[in-house]
Scaffold this active site. Structure first.
Site, PDB file in Angstrom:
ATOM      1  N   THR A 151       0.818  -1.059  -0.172  1.00 42.11           N
ATOM      2  CA  THR A 151      -0.552   0.136  -0.317  1.00 42.11           C
ATOM      3  C   THR A 151       1.254   1.227  -0.479  1.00 42.11           C
ATOM      4  O   THR A 151       1.848   1.696   0.352  1.00 42.11           O
ATOM      5  CB  THR A 151      -0.964  -0.401   1.522  1.00 42.11           C
ATOM      6  N   GLU A 209       0.435   3.817   2.210  1.00 32.34           N
ATOM      7  CA  GLU A 209       0.086   4.228   3.566  1.00 32.34           C
ATOM      8  C   GLU A 209       0.865   3.777   3.614  1.00 32.34           C
ATOM      9  O   GLU A 209       2.318   3.926   5.109  1.00 32.34           O
ATOM     10  CB  GLU A 209      -1.037   3.592   4.277  1.00 32.34           C
ATOM     11  N   TYR A 266      -1.326  -0.429  11.373  1.00 30.74           N
ATOM     12  CA  TYR A 266      -1.919  -1.414   9.979  1.00 30.74           C
ATOM     13  C   TYR A 266      -0.778  -0.627   9.036  1.00 30.74           C
ATOM     14  O   TYR A 266      -0.237  -1.656   8.393  1.00 30.74           O
ATOM     15  CB  TYR A 266      -3.542  -0.070   8.874  1.00 30.74           C
TER      16      TYR A 266
END
Ligand code: NAD
Ligand code: DAU
Length: 339
Positions: A125, A127, A153
């Protein structure tokens, strides 16, 4: 070619299975999924009876089950979508994120080493890069942007990425990693922004926007992500990271207002609620590498993709109403009840 797709009963994994079975009818596809709250076997009902498809309910952390499946199927390629994927849940309870996202990835890669897999692809991801400031629209995440995570996460996904690159360098495992921006489209679990707002609007419930609603996400239609992974596993270089994103940055509040407009609903349902802890401000991917090396470009414009997505939720009410009628109600009450 035999491909194991982990997490294939979830949002992106299921779309990837549909894409692969349609494009490569001679491939064998095995879905390995634990069927957590986010996994739905009903999502896969259109392919369950296909002779070249098999569903196996198992946990990627269960070494014995994973090794047994590899022994039986001798896969060529493993694409790992299986993960705990929701930032808000990771803030409430990080433990399972560390287990599935880190230990599960390592377990799969141990099996890949043992059974001499041709490619292990990790679905990661954007992120992992943390966030970008709102007042610097000139900045984008490249593959060389330092890892700098915010939530449990994203930290668990970044840990997995580091392990994947370590298995490449230490053991020579043929790996690749894609780091994609926010996906939207069919079968998106209704805890995430776009499907949550569609479902709430259709049920005339408040539309809970975190903080000011000015946070920016870079949205990509799920099929475009699936096509990027298809290219990477077939033509991408081993040991490489590829960023995937379509230069489609939008503020959350603009997304929610657009959904209201498309559904011909009043914006009066919009309710500002307290912000997510550690809320990332802006994600923005620079996809130059995957474009230059593999010729990937997003094909679905957001204006079309959001219409298709809303239409899908209108046409498939039973799918998401079944989900939100069960345990999800407790989750919703806990997260939004006193917010
Ligand atoms: P999802 O939550 O919709 O689906 C996750 C799937 O993994 C579910 O089917 C679940 O049952 C399964 N699963 C969870 N734990 C498991 C375990 N221990 N063993 C086996 N299966 C397990 O997730 P998603 O949105 O489809 O995301 C898929 C992957 O893509 C994730 O790795 C996520 O980090 C990554 N990703 C998601 C997005 C996005 O916008 N949704 C963007 C970039 C990357
Ligand atoms: O960028 C890729 C990531 O995108 C993936 O790695 C994650 O698995 C995926 O869940 C997604 O993470 P986000 O946190 O960006 O997605 P989410 O849909 O949870 O939230 C999008 C934005 O909307 C975020 O700024 C928080 C906000 N939001 C979300 C919800 C659920 C709200 O304002 N209200 C809400 O009710």
């Amino acid at each position: 070619m035999t491909i194991i797709v982990t997490g294939g009963a979830g949002f992106i994994g299921s779309n990837f299975i549909f894409h692969i079975l349609k494009k490569y009818p001679d491939y064998r596809v095995i879905c390995l999924d634990k069927l957590t709250y986010a996994g739905n076997l009903s999502t896969l009902k259109s392919v369950l009876d296909k002779p070249n498809f098999r569903f196996v309910k198992a946990d990627i952390c269960d070494r014995a089950a994973v090794y047994q499946l590899f022994e039986e199927e001798k896969p060529d390629v493993v694409v790992n979508f299986a993960a705990e994927s929701h930032v808000d849940r990771s803030i409430e309870d990080p433990g399972i994120f560390l287990q599935t996202n880190i230990i599960g990835t390592a377990t799969l890669m141990d099996a890949c080493r043992k059974y001499k897999i041709k490619r292990f692809h990790q679905v990661s991801t954007d992120e992992v890069y943390g966030d970008l400031p709102l007042d610097r629209p000139d900045l984008f995440f490249t593959e060389n942007t330092p890892i700098h995570t915010s939530s449990p996460y994203s930290s668990s996904k970044a840990s997995a990425d580091l392990l994947v690159l370590a298995y490449y360098r230490t053991y020579g495992l043929p790996v690749s990693i894609s780091r994609c921006s926010n996906n939207y489209g069919p079968y998106h679990f209704p805890e995430k922004l776009i499907p949550l707002m569609i479902a709430n609007a259709l049920n005339h419930k408040p539309l809970p926007v975190y903080g000011t609603g000015e946070n920016v996400r870079d949205w990509l239609y799920v099929e475009d992500h699936c096509k990027a992974i298809d290219l990477i596993i077939h033509k991408g270089r081993v040991g490489e990271v590829y960023n995937v994103g379509g230069h489609n940055e939008m503020t959350n509040i603009d997304i929610v207002k657009l959904i209201c407009k498309e559904l011909h609903m009043s914006e009066s349902l919009i309710t500002y609620v307290s912000d997510r802890k550690g809320h990332d401000l802006r994600y923005a991917i620079d996809p130059t590498k995957i474009h230059n090396e593999l010729g990937w470009l997003p094909e679905t414009k957001f204006a079309d993709g959001i219409k298709k997505t809303i239409q899908w939720y209108l046409d498939n009410r039973e799918w998401w109403e079944t989900i939100i009628s069960g345990e999800y109600q407790n989750y919703y009450e806990k997260m939004y009840g006193n917010r």
